[in-house]
Design an enzyme around this catalytic site. Structure first.
Site, PDB file in Angstrom:
ATOM      1  N   GLN A  94      -0.347 -18.814 -17.729  1.00 15.85           N
ATOM      2  CA  GLN A  94      -0.081 -18.333 -16.657  1.00 15.85           C
ATOM      3  C   GLN A  94      -1.148 -17.033 -16.408  1.00 15.85           C
ATOM      4  OE1 GLN A  94       2.319 -19.503 -18.361  1.00 15.85           O
ATOM      5  NE2 GLN A  94       4.095 -20.169 -17.013  1.00 15.85           N
TER       6      GLN A  94
ATOM      7  N   ARG B  79       5.466 -21.945  -8.968  1.00  8.76           N
ATOM      8  CA  ARG B  79       6.236 -21.114 -10.195  1.00  8.76           C
ATOM      9  C   ARG B  79       6.493 -19.908  -9.711  1.00  8.76           C
ATOM     10  NH1 ARG B  79       2.940 -18.041 -10.952  1.00  8.76           N
ATOM     11  NH2 ARG B  79       4.020 -17.659 -12.686  1.00  8.76           N
TER      12      ARG B  79
ATOM     13  N   ASP C  71      12.528 -13.424 -14.264  1.00  6.90           N
ATOM     14  CA  ASP C  71      12.969 -14.723 -13.717  1.00  6.90           C
ATOM     15  C   ASP C  71      14.468 -14.492 -13.528  1.00  6.90           C
ATOM     16  OD1 ASP C  71      10.550 -15.298 -15.332  1.00  6.90           O
ATOM     17  OD2 ASP C  71      10.971 -16.783 -13.869  1.00  6.90           O
TER      18      ASP C  71
END
Ligand code: MRU
Length: 374
Positions: free
Chosen positions: A205, A56, A246
């Site tokens: 995370q 990821r 992102d």
């Protein structure tokens, strides 16, 4: 970066010279409790690894997709196979623009390559994308460390206090990371610093991956619940916030892990600088002023919210429910921090103001509209 004293990358090709080689990843769903390496043998393995977040982080998603495309081409190098592999991979996770960027680059290159040479061309390209990512992140590290050094010089001998969100470290890229690259560079150069790590519910995370990375690089850090950020910022315990992205629009709006926007708002209220570390391939040049609303925000399985996952007393990973049966849950993966709340964007080409003019000063070739790519 280092794990147990050894230099490691989040994805790499394994196999003997002259034999077919295979991408190998660290299964990030097992961290921080177990370092499990997984070989990707097929397109479907790569698809699954991205979808289920064994890998990821925007840059690593892009690199893994490039290797996935190469695996598909190894099996069948035809035009149809390339197109269907790109379709399958691009459906895995919608928000990180690096995925689209890597696949468009791959598709374009393969269509120009004779079918008989496509396998080696596809693996060469995946290796190039991974190698470029390392250099991009290394360079973000140098530019960002300059900012940290200047801030530290204004402090009187106290460690520089940073706050980060999610994982934008080397696990989210091929190596070095984006938001954490300046931290690693500065720490290796001897700067005294400390990182507040926000846990990043629902998938944690921060607590699981960022803390694990920092621990292995011996960077002083403290994990806090996401809700603590406002308190830390308003009580002068943070000198700067630094996050990854992102997808950042050509107007400098920064889409990143859900919860980033709240930190930016609180940082602005407290007059604390908020930086986004943005690799070129994470910039969506198709989206300009006022168009951040077009970024597809991933909505994930509600069980990530209604349950908490961790290491059970018997040493196996388990999930426990925290919400009442029957309560509705929502699981938005990302949010957008408008450019006006971003103090600066740290790229591989330098640091700029968050906005079209700032980005174009570093990427002048983008002044004329084109589809995607660095
Ligand atoms: O859902 P994830 O774990 O893929 O989200 C990752 C992030 O939001 C990171 O901050 C972002 O990808 C930057 S990575 C260098």
């Amino acid at each position: 970066m280092r794990v147990q004293g050894r230099d490691t990358r989040s994805i790499r090709l394994i196999g003997d010279v002259g034999e077919p080689r295979w991408p190998e990843i660290i299964d990030q769903t097992r961290l921080p409790h177990e370092i499990r390496m997984v070989r990707l043998s097929t397109l479907e393995d790569a698809e699954r690894a991205i979808r289920h977040m064994q890998v990821r982080g925007a840059p690593l998603i892009g690199a893994t997709a490039a290797y996935g495309l190469a695996l598909a081409v190894r099996k069948d190098p035809s035009d149809e196979s390339v197109a269907s592999a790109c379709r399958a991979l691009s459906a895995t996770r919608p928000t990180a623009v690096n995925l689209r960027w890597a696949l468009e680059r791959g598709e374009e290159a393969l269509h120009r390559t004779p079918v008989s040479q496509r396998e080696s061309a596809a693996f060469d390209l995946a290796e190039r994308i991974a190698g470029e990512d390392v250099e991009i992140c290394r360079s973000i590290g140098s530019h960002g460390a300059g900012i940290l050094r200047r801030m530290a010089a204004e402090r009187s001998g106290e460690p520089l206090q940073l706050l980060t969100h999610c994982n934008a470290g080397w696990l989210a890229t091929v190596d070095w990371g984006t938001a954490l690259a300046p931290v690693y560079r500065a720490h290796r150069d001897g700067l005294d610093l400390h990182v507040w790590v926000s846990e990043t519910r629902p998938r944690n995370q921060g607590a699981a991956l960022t803390a694990w990375e920092l621990l292995h690089e011996s960077v002083p850090h403290t994990v806090v619940p996401d809700n603590a950020s406002g308190h830390l910022l308003s009580t002068s315990r943070v000198d700067a916030v630094i996050v990854g992205t992102d997808r950042t629009t050509a107007a400098g709006d920064v889409c990143n892990k859900i919860g980033t926007y709240m930190k930016a708002v609180a940082a602005r209220d407290c007059d604390i600088p908020f930086y986004a570390a943005v690799p070129g391939p994470s910039i969506d040049w198709m989206l300009g002023e006022g168009e951040a609303g077009a970024i597809p925000i991933e909505e994930r399985d509600g069980r990530e919210v209604s349950e908490v996952r961790g290491l059970g007393a018997d040493g196996t990973m388990e999930s426990v429910r925290v919400t009442p049966e029957g309560s509705a849950v929502a699981n938005f993966g990302f949010d957008v921090t408008p450019a006006r709340l971003v103090t600066g964007i740290i790229t591989e080409r330098g640091v700029c103001e968050a906005g079209r003019d700032g980005l174009l000063s570093l990427y002048p070739e983008r002044a004329a509209p084109r589809r995607t790519g660095p």
